[in-house]
Write an enzyme that holds these catalytic residues in place. Structure first.
Site, PDB file in Angstrom:
ATOM      1  N   LYS A  64       0.934  -1.147  -0.007  1.00  0.00           N
ATOM      2  CA  LYS A  64       0.115   0.243  -0.100  1.00  0.00           C
ATOM      3  C   LYS A  64       1.053   1.492   0.165  1.00  0.00           C
ATOM      4  O   LYS A  64       0.699   2.154  -0.395  1.00  0.00           O
ATOM      5  CB  LYS A  64      -1.021  -0.351   1.305  1.00  0.00           C
ATOM      6  CG  LYS A  64      -1.694  -1.120   1.695  1.00  0.00           C
ATOM      7  CD  LYS A  64      -3.196  -1.420   2.754  1.00  0.00           C
ATOM      8  CE  LYS A  64      -2.409  -0.954   3.878  1.00  0.00           C
ATOM      9  NZ  LYS A  64      -2.290  -2.484   4.081  1.00  0.00           N
ATOM     10  N   THR A  65       2.144   1.047   0.911  1.00  0.00           N
ATOM     11  CA  THR A  65       2.489   2.413   1.113  1.00  0.00           C
ATOM     12  C   THR A  65       4.046   2.140   0.906  1.00  0.00           C
ATOM     13  O   THR A  65       4.956   3.380   0.542  1.00  0.00           O
ATOM     14  CB  THR A  65       3.070   3.069   2.972  1.00  0.00           C
ATOM     15  OG1 THR A  65       3.405   1.904   2.881  1.00  0.00           O
ATOM     16  CG2 THR A  65       0.877   3.013   3.048  1.00  0.00           C
ATOM     17  N   LYS A 135      14.402   7.763  10.562  1.00  0.00           N
ATOM     18  CA  LYS A 135      16.207   8.604   9.968  1.00  0.00           C
ATOM     19  C   LYS A 135      16.226  10.036   9.759  1.00  0.00           C
ATOM     20  O   LYS A 135      16.856  10.187  10.306  1.00  0.00           O
ATOM     21  CB  LYS A 135      16.221   7.378   9.182  1.00  0.00           C
ATOM     22  CG  LYS A 135      17.487   7.927   8.389  1.00  0.00           C
ATOM     23  CD  LYS A 135      17.497   6.679   7.369  1.00  0.00           C
ATOM     24  CE  LYS A 135      19.446   7.636   6.337  1.00  0.00           C
ATOM     25  NZ  LYS A 135      19.252   6.715   6.009  1.00  0.00           N
ATOM     26  N   HIS A 275      16.308 -11.289  54.410  1.00  0.00           N
ATOM     27  CA  HIS A 275      17.234 -11.785  53.539  1.00  0.00           C
ATOM     28  C   HIS A 275      17.683 -12.493  52.728  1.00  0.00           C
ATOM     29  O   HIS A 275      17.539 -13.372  52.889  1.00  0.00           O
ATOM     30  CB  HIS A 275      18.311 -11.309  54.844  1.00  0.00           C
ATOM     31  CG  HIS A 275      18.614 -10.363  55.283  1.00  0.00           C
ATOM     32  ND1 HIS A 275      18.898  -8.882  55.577  1.00  0.00           N
ATOM     33  CD2 HIS A 275      18.207 -10.048  57.062  1.00  0.00           C
ATOM     34  CE1 HIS A 275      18.416  -8.399  56.381  1.00  0.00           C
ATOM     35  NE2 HIS A 275      18.779  -8.960  57.676  1.00  0.00           N
TER      36      HIS A 275
END
Length: 514
Positions: A64-65, A135, A275
């Site tokens: 799509k992109t 980026k 402890h």
């Protein structure tokens, strides 16, 4: 020229309101799939990605992109050279990328999910846009977390632009988002290849910081608490503090030890920890009975300790606890009455672990850091059952003896080595922990038990290298001993037990805890 934003999110929390704010700030919106539908149905002006690229979605929406008109708009610098190339190719700047990824974690968490379904939920276009925007954060703002929408809108309203510092922070968050996504996918695929008992070549763990702690084991050490992103419900890390002061590093360490002990038993159990070692462990018909027995095991050491239960703490038990000083109480749940009673102790921390199946892939492994690396081992789960034990002495245990020895054996597993525990059928009487030799641990446990050692039971987390500990136990009146066996001196140890008319069983499993 209008600024442009591409919005394509799996988690649609707040996205409609965010998009509306962006339009009000004169952004042009581009979107895809379900996000486009949500914005369009909300009457928000938005272009479908195909209107921008001039290319349809293909391959069942897998593409799509992934197009130069999208990625060129994201990756372009605001330079003369890049502007010329963009004009030549009809590419417009994209200034804001709002993307989060297909729900891979949720998909593989579903019972019975198929491998094919998991693969289809591996996002490709989303991570590509996120990484490109991150980026190029010198010019582009990338948002992967709906919690950041408000901050972005605020700075756009006030300053008209997102500052370089904020873009850098959002870029770091974006790369963290894709790194975690890739880690999940890599881990899932590796698990399809591995045998259940194997360790992968690379271990990828991520953890989210929950809080910074006041300090570590000591005041000069900084510390923080992180939660494993794959921890399931019913784990200590996913529990909830109901009241009290902030938990410390040492609190967490002791809480972990306490919770592991009570989870060892199906019967109602309570333990008090100091402890990282138990000063008292007991079974009872009710939480109150278990608590009172655990306290009676060593009331001096119990002061300021941490209590854990494997049952709901009720009002009767809370009333008994209220008069003593403890740091933390852990339980699957607290009744409303118990919470009201204990709320009077404002500094006392109440911690609910809840119930649930810990489906954490890494829950079967234990990690320890060393200088420059990590040691990884399987968690020491369970133990050998009574039916797998060998009676090695002339004296044979009764059914009652075996029940008591099983209780002792389950407790000693959680005591620091060298570990010795003296018990009756459902209560610890003496605990010897962390000594450099086993005789020292035997001496401590027997001294603590005192006269109660007569007719009692002794468990050792590892074999006895010499008969001296057996002789000390017999002198104190111990009736029976449970230990792993496996020493080159086993014959001498067994001979001593026979000579002293004692019962001894071998479990053939060691439970060191360093």
């Amino acid at each position: 020229m209008k600024r442009r934003a591409i919005i394509s999110v799996s988690d649609k929390t707040g996205v409609v309101d965010f998009a509306r704010e962006l339009v009000a700030l004169d952004f042009e919106l581009i979107s895809t799939g379900g996000t486009f539908k949500a914005l369009d149905e909300a009457n928000i002006p938005v272009k479908y990605v195909s209107e921008v690229t001039g290319f349809p979605e293909v391959l069942d929406g897998r593409v799509k992109t992934l197009h130069p008109l999208i990625h060129g708009g994201i990756l372009a610098r605001d330079s003369v050279e890049h502007r010329e190339q963009m004009e030549q190719n009809g590419i417009g700047f994209i200034d804001l990328v709002v993307v989060n990824l297909y729900p891979f974690r949720e998909t593989i968490s579903k019972p019975g999910v198929s491998f094919e379904e998991a693969i289809e939920n591996i996002d490709v276009g989303g991570p590509t846009m996120v990484r490109a925007a991150a980026k190029n954060h010198g010019r582009v703002t990338v948002v992967v977390n709906p919690a950041s929408y408000g901050d972005v809108v605020k700075v756009l309203r006030e300053a008209g632009t997102v500052s370089a510092g904020m873009r850098k922070r959002l870029a770091a968050e974006a790369f963290s988002h894709t790194a975690e996504y890739d880690r999940l996918i890599a881990g899932y695929l590796e698990r399809q290849l591995e045998t259940p008992d194997s360790f992968p070549e690379t271990i990828r763990l991520t953890a989210q910081k929950v809080q910074e702690l006041r300090y570590g084991e000591n005041p000069q050490q900084k510390a923080a608490f992180y939660i494993n992103s794959e921890a399931g419900m019913g784990t200590l890390a996913n529990g909830k503090q109901l009241q009290g002061k902030e938990l410390s590093y040492n609190n967490w360490m002791d809480m972990d030890a306490a919770w592991k002990i009570v989870r060892e038993f199906e019967s109602c159990a309570a333990t008090i920890i100091k402890h990282s070692n138990p000063c008292g462990v007991a079974l009872g018909n009710t939480p109150l009975e278990a608590y009172q027995s655990a306290l009676a095991a060593d009331p001096v050491s119990a002061f300021g300790g941490i209590i854990a239960f494997n049952r709901v703490v009720d009002g009767v038990c809370a009333e008994a606890i209220k008069g003593s000083f403890y740091e933390v109480i852990i339980a699957p749940e607290f009744s409303r009455e118990a919470q009201e009673i204990l709320s009077e102790k404002v500094n006392l921390r109440l911690f609910v672990v809840g119930r649930g199946d810990n489906g954490n892939y890494y829950s079967g492994w234990a990690f320890k850091s060393i200088n420059g690396g990590y040691l990884v081992q399987e968690v020491d789960r369970g133990t050998t059952s009574v039916g797998e034990w060998d009676v090695v002495t002339d004296q044979k245990p009764t059914e009652e003896d075996l029940i008591a020895l099983d209780f002792a054996w389950r407790v000693v597993k959680h005591v620091k080595s060298n570990a010795i525990v003296v018990t009756d059928h459902k209560q610890t009487l003496g605990v010897g922990a962390g000594q450099m030799n086993r005789v020292g641990s035997v001496k401590i446990a027997l001294e603590q038990a005192g006269d109660r050692a007569r007719g009692a039971y002794l468990a050792s987390d590892a074999f006895f290298p010499f008969p001296d500990s057996i002789e000390a136990a017999a002198k104190a009146g111990i009736r029976a001993i449970v230990q792993p066996g496996g020493s080159v001196k086993d014959a001498a140890v067994i001979e001593a037990a026979n000579r002293l008319n004692m019962i001894m069983v071998f479990t053939h499993r060691r439970h060191f805890q360093h």
